[in-house]
Design a protein around this motif. Structure first.
Motif, mmCIF file in Angstrom:
data_model
loop_
_atom_site.group_PDB
_atom_site.id
_atom_site.type_symbol
_atom_site.label_atom_id
_atom_site.label_comp_id
_atom_site.label_asym_id
_atom_site.label_seq_id
_atom_site.Cartn_x
_atom_site.Cartn_y
_atom_site.Cartn_z
ATOM 1 N N UNK A 185 0.858 -1.190 0.000
ATOM 2 C CA UNK A 185 0.000 0.000 0.000
ATOM 3 C C UNK A 185 0.886 1.229 0.000
ATOM 4 N N UNK A 216 2.173 21.225 2.393
ATOM 5 C CA UNK A 216 0.896 20.693 1.911
ATOM 6 C C UNK A 216 1.025 19.244 1.465
ATOM 7 N N UNK A 217 2.161 18.945 0.847
ATOM 8 C CA UNK A 217 2.395 17.574 0.383
ATOM 9 C C UNK A 217 2.477 16.611 1.587
ATOM 10 N N UNK A 251 1.083 17.092 4.509
ATOM 11 C CA UNK A 251 -0.259 16.993 5.095
ATOM 12 C C UNK A 251 -1.123 16.029 4.281
ATOM 13 N N UNK A 252 -1.063 16.154 2.953
ATOM 14 C CA UNK A 252 -1.870 15.287 2.090
ATOM 15 C C UNK A 252 -1.440 13.825 2.239
ATOM 16 N N UNK A 290 0.037 12.411 4.917
ATOM 17 C CA UNK A 290 -0.417 11.901 6.223
ATOM 18 C C UNK A 290 -1.903 11.573 6.193
ATOM 19 N N UNK A 291 -2.691 12.454 5.557
ATOM 20 C CA UNK A 291 -4.145 12.243 5.535
ATOM 21 C C UNK A 291 -4.496 11.019 4.689
ATOM 22 N N UNK A 292 -3.846 10.879 3.524
ATOM 23 C CA UNK A 292 -4.162 9.743 2.645
ATOM 24 C C UNK A 292 -3.780 8.407 3.273
ATOM 25 N N UNK A 318 -3.236 7.955 6.475
ATOM 26 C CA UNK A 318 -3.670 7.945 7.879
ATOM 27 C C UNK A 318 -2.512 7.670 8.815
ATOM 28 N N UNK A 319 -1.354 8.208 8.480
ATOM 29 C CA UNK A 319 -0.177 8.011 9.320
ATOM 30 C C UNK A 319 0.247 9.326 9.957
ATOM 31 N N UNK A 320 0.391 9.369 11.276
ATOM 32 C CA UNK A 320 0.816 10.598 11.953
ATOM 33 C C UNK A 320 2.328 10.797 11.885
#
Lengths: 145, 145
Positions: free
Chosen positions: B95, B107-108, B110-111, B113-115, B117-119
């Motif tokens: 994955x 921004x990259x 942040x995107x 981490x959000x995609x 779901x990893x902090x």
């Protein structure tokens, strides 16, 4: 050891909370996520999903685009958040929420966090929010650190 | 502001690291996840997925079963971890990994981490791990807190 022995007070935001204020709460209190209260319903936003508050969807979906957005434009995105509220960024789809009751066992909490990928579980008793159990609190308990 | 300005040293475990040691590292250093090094390959285990290290799969999949396991049995599960290593609990599926290079923008990051779901995002330059950017470091930067 049950959820009631592990929970702690946790700040709650509402659908009307400005996005910027919610993000600041996360950052300043070093929280693993947000509990969003909507009348009698709770939604949990793990920190990584709360990032969606600050990043436009077309950038989220396109890594190459995120790369070319320069610093000045990134600041503009943040300013544009000023007028938006948590309501606008909550996920629409229904899914399992990391919410359980005070009798949940340590293993049950761990399984719930892992399945929902949430570092935060809200503990609710008869519709009342008692607090939350964080991943760190759970690990500390499981390992006796 | 690029990833290189936000990264910090981050502890690394290997496939041979005992599960218990990896979990203790998470708990004691209050880490948002683990970086697992396997020769030249990196895998990132967010904290919630690392919980899978400590919970048997049949309990993960069955909330009702987790409820009835009592405290004494929960301790047995932890003891049983003693001989297992990180290798045995790494996800098998391929994955998108939260790994990028030092030129990644805020921004990259942040995107990503959000995609995923990893902090936690690992920063790699020409195959060498430079460090990691955490969700907290990113939020602090985005909000100027």
């Amino acid at each position: 050891m049950r959820a009631r022995d592990l929970l702690a007070d946790y700040p709650v935001v509402t659908l009307e909370t400005p996005v910027l204020q919610a993000a600041q709460l996360l950052a300043e209190q070093d929280l693993p996520g947000l509990i969003v209260k909507n009348d009698d319903q709770l939604t949990i936003l793990p920190g990584t999903e709360a990032l969606r508050l600050a990043v436009p969807r077309y950038i989220m979906d396109d890594p190459a685009l995120a790369r070319v957005v320069d610093e000045a434009h990134a600041d503009e995105f943040l300013r544009a958040l000023g007028s938006r509220t948590v309501r606008e960024v909550l996920p629409r789809e229904r899914r399992e929420l990391p919410v359980t009751d005070p009798d949940a066992t340590v293993l049950e909490l761990a399984a719930l966090m892992a399945r929902t990928r949430s570092p935060l579980v809200a503990i609710v008793d008869k519709g009342r929010l008692l607090g939350a159990v964080t991943l760190q609190a759970l690990l500390d308990r499981m390992l006796g650190t």
